[in-house]
Design an enzyme around this catalytic site. Structure first.
Site, PDB file in Angstrom:
ATOM      1  N   HIS A   3      82.541  50.216  69.810  1.00 44.13           N
ATOM      2  CA  HIS A   3      81.797  49.461  70.829  1.00 44.13           C
ATOM      3  C   HIS A   3      82.711  48.341  71.308  1.00 44.13           C
ATOM      4  O   HIS A   3      83.503  47.808  70.516  1.00 44.13           O
ATOM      5  CB  HIS A   3      80.561  48.759  70.261  1.00 44.13           C
ATOM      6  CG  HIS A   3      79.509  49.633  69.669  1.00 44.13           C
ATOM      7  ND1 HIS A   3      79.559  50.087  68.374  1.00 44.13           N
ATOM      8  CD2 HIS A   3      78.345  50.095  70.184  1.00 44.13           C
ATOM      9  CE1 HIS A   3      78.472  50.797  68.116  1.00 44.13           C
ATOM     10  NE2 HIS A   3      77.714  50.820  69.198  1.00 44.13           N
ATOM     11  N   ASP A  43      82.801  45.487  68.936  1.00 44.84           N
ATOM     12  CA  ASP A  43      83.411  45.728  67.615  1.00 44.84           C
ATOM     13  C   ASP A  43      84.847  45.244  67.581  1.00 44.84           C
ATOM     14  O   ASP A  43      85.337  44.796  66.553  1.00 44.84           O
ATOM     15  CB  ASP A  43      83.464  47.227  67.269  1.00 44.84           C
ATOM     16  CG  ASP A  43      82.127  47.909  67.253  1.00 44.84           C
ATOM     17  OD1 ASP A  43      81.105  47.221  67.112  1.00 44.84           O
ATOM     18  OD2 ASP A  43      82.103  49.160  67.384  1.00 44.84           O
TER      19      ASP A  43
HETATM   20  C1  XUL Z   1      72.487  53.473  66.212  1.00 43.78           C
HETATM   21  C2  XUL Z   1      73.659  54.307  66.507  1.00 43.78           C
HETATM   22  C3  XUL Z   1      74.753  53.637  67.232  1.00 43.78           C
HETATM   23  C4  XUL Z   1      75.384  54.476  68.284  1.00 43.78           C
HETATM   24  C5  XUL Z   1      76.383  53.755  69.137  1.00 43.78           C
HETATM   25  O1  XUL Z   1      71.486  54.107  65.516  1.00 43.78           O
HETATM   26  O2  XUL Z   1      73.717  55.448  66.126  1.00 43.78           O
HETATM   27  O3  XUL Z   1      75.699  53.247  66.272  1.00 43.78           O
HETATM   28  O4  XUL Z   1      76.033  55.560  67.710  1.00 43.78           O
HETATM   29  O5  XUL Z   1      75.869  52.665  69.790  1.00 43.78           O
END
Ligand code: XUL
Ligand code: CO
Length: 448
Positions: free
Chosen positions: A110, A113
């Site tokens: 992300h 992150d």
């Molecule tokens: C949340 C989830 C996230 C997504 C990315 O449940 O799975 O980590 O994969 O935002």
């Protein structure tokens, strides 16, 4: 690097841990792969190319072990007292050392992150550009590739009522900006997909929510995401990650079938596919295999966030999936369709809060990798033997071979013509066994 040198081999964090290697099933070394032999050919393809595994940045490098009842337990060497620039840089160095030691081809992130804490949208935007350059340098130095990037539209308090579906257009505009920036960085890094997980695209109560408007806005902005992808020449896939709830009581991207209906409504079903996560599948009351079979059938299969939940509770525990049978059942739905294309298996999984040593991160991934490899070998055995596929084909053979089946599927058939035929021919068929237990035994026979 304008901001200092990238030192891939300098000052390692995981000092006592050697690169993880394949040593075969008889190895007693707990930090070796016993089944994942990346060059082994399975069903005509290298294991690495079937599984396309990725490490996720968030659970493994960002989370400090906090939960709603207590603070962090991990004390990671790369976490500073605060997430400032030095800490974010140290985290990235640790992450690429870890990716390289595991010998897996991909990672996922992300925007938040990889960046230091960025209180304003302007700061996030410029910090992401800087960190994008650093990621590019690490990728060049290590050969590790980006499976997908995504914008975090759920952690910042401004997104409490959603990103793209927020009641306030200003918040939605900031969400759009974050997606644009993150998609462009993902593109610059050669990312193979771009993911949207709508954790807060949904509601806690309809009393404060205009569902119709929110879904309309969601579709409109998703179409813009697709337009922008084409405008910048990003060839990766756009993926929505279904989840029924948590954090919201209801999330719009409930499951693969719901996402398909939404995509159809906005004419986006050829442009946007799904990123399926087993723990999200079980939260929606489905199996992992069901979600894969549904996505394959609807032509929207994209990628997988591999993990699992826990029988004792009902939330998203994001555990490493060691259930070879569960994964095998999903793979026998996926592999006959050609398998993963730009997708992969991303370890969206976290160690337990008590597993506080960095070594536990290696044990967790080694277990997860080997479970995928064993499931691949098991699924290959099932598909090569072909008896389950043959049973299924025979069960439906009437639709291919019989005059009745052909007539019922023909252009001119109507409810009336079929009903009249059934009456005239005096049809009164009886049930034929579905042989579920026999088939389940055939699956277990093949487990490696
Ligand atoms: C949340 C989830 C996230 C997504 C990315 O449940 O799975 O980590 O994969 O935002
Ligand atoms: Co996920």
């Amino acid at each position: 690097m304008a901001d200092g040198q990238i030192k891939v081999d300098g000052d390692p964090v995981f000092k006592g841990i050697d690169p993880i290697r394949f040593e075969g099933p008889d190895s007693e070394n707990p930090l070796a792969y016993r089944y994942y032999d990346k060059d082994q050919i399975v069903l005509g393809k290298r294991m690495e190319d079937h599984l396309r595994m990725a490490v996720c940045y968030w659970h493994t490098f960002c989370w400090d072990g906090f939960d709603v009842f207590g603070g962090g337990t991990f004390n990671r060497p790369w976490h500073g007292a605060v997430n400032d620039r030095a800490a974010a840089d140290a985290k990235m160095a640790a992450a690429f050392e870890f990716f390289s030691k595991l010998g897996l081809p991909y990672y996922c992130f992300h925007d938040v992150d990889v960046t230091e804490d960025s209180p304003t949208p302007d700061e996030l935007s410029s910090n992401l550009k800087r960190m994008g350059d650093r990621l590019a340098a690490y990728q060049d130095a290590t050969g590790i590739k980006l499976l997908w990037g995504t914008a975090n539209l759920f952690s910042n308090p401004r997104f409490g009522a959603g990103g793209l579906t927020n009641p306030n257009p200003e918040v939605a505009a900031v969400a759009v900006r974050q997606i644009r920036d993150c998609m462009e960085v993902t593109h610059a890094l050669g990312g193979e997909n771009y993911v949207l997980w709508g954790g807060r695209e949904g509601y806690d109560t309809l009393l404060n929510t205009d569902l119709d408007r929110e879904l309309g806005n969601f579709g409109r902005f998703l179409a813009m995401v697709v337009d922008h992808k084409h405008k910048i020449g990003f060839e990766g896939k756009i993926l929505i990650e279904p989840k029924p709830h948590e954090p919201m009581y209801h999330q719009y991207d409930f499951d693969s079938a719901t996402v398909y209906g939404f995509l159809k409504r906005f004419g986006l079903e050829d442009e946007v596919h799904v990123n399926i996560e087993p723990n999200h599948a079980t939260l929606a009351g489905h199996s992992f295999a069901h979600e894969i079979a549904t996505a394959v059938s609807l032509g929207i299969m994209g990628s997988i966030d591999i993990n699992c939940g826990n029988y004792q509770n009902g939330w998203d525990t994001d555990q490493f999936n060691l259930d070879i049978r569960d994964i095998t059942l999903a793979l026998i739905e996926l592999l006959p369709s050609g398998g993963l294309d730009t997708g992969g298996f991303n370890f969206d999984a976290k160690v337990r809060r008590q597993s506080s040593s960095v070594e536990d991160l290696f044990h967790a991934h080694v277990g997860g990798v080997d479970a995928l490899a064993r499931a691949l070998l098991s699924a290959a055995d099932i598909l090569e033997r072909g008896d389950i596929a043959k049973f299924k084909a025979d069960r439906y053979a009437g639709w291919e071979n019989s005059d009745l089946g052909k007539m019922m599927l023909s252009e001119g058939a109507s409810l009336e013509s079929i009903a009249d035929h059934a009456a005239k021919a005096g049809l009164s068929p009886s049930h034929a066994s579905g042989r579920q237990e026999m088939l389940e035994n055939l699956v277990n026979r093949s487990l490696k």
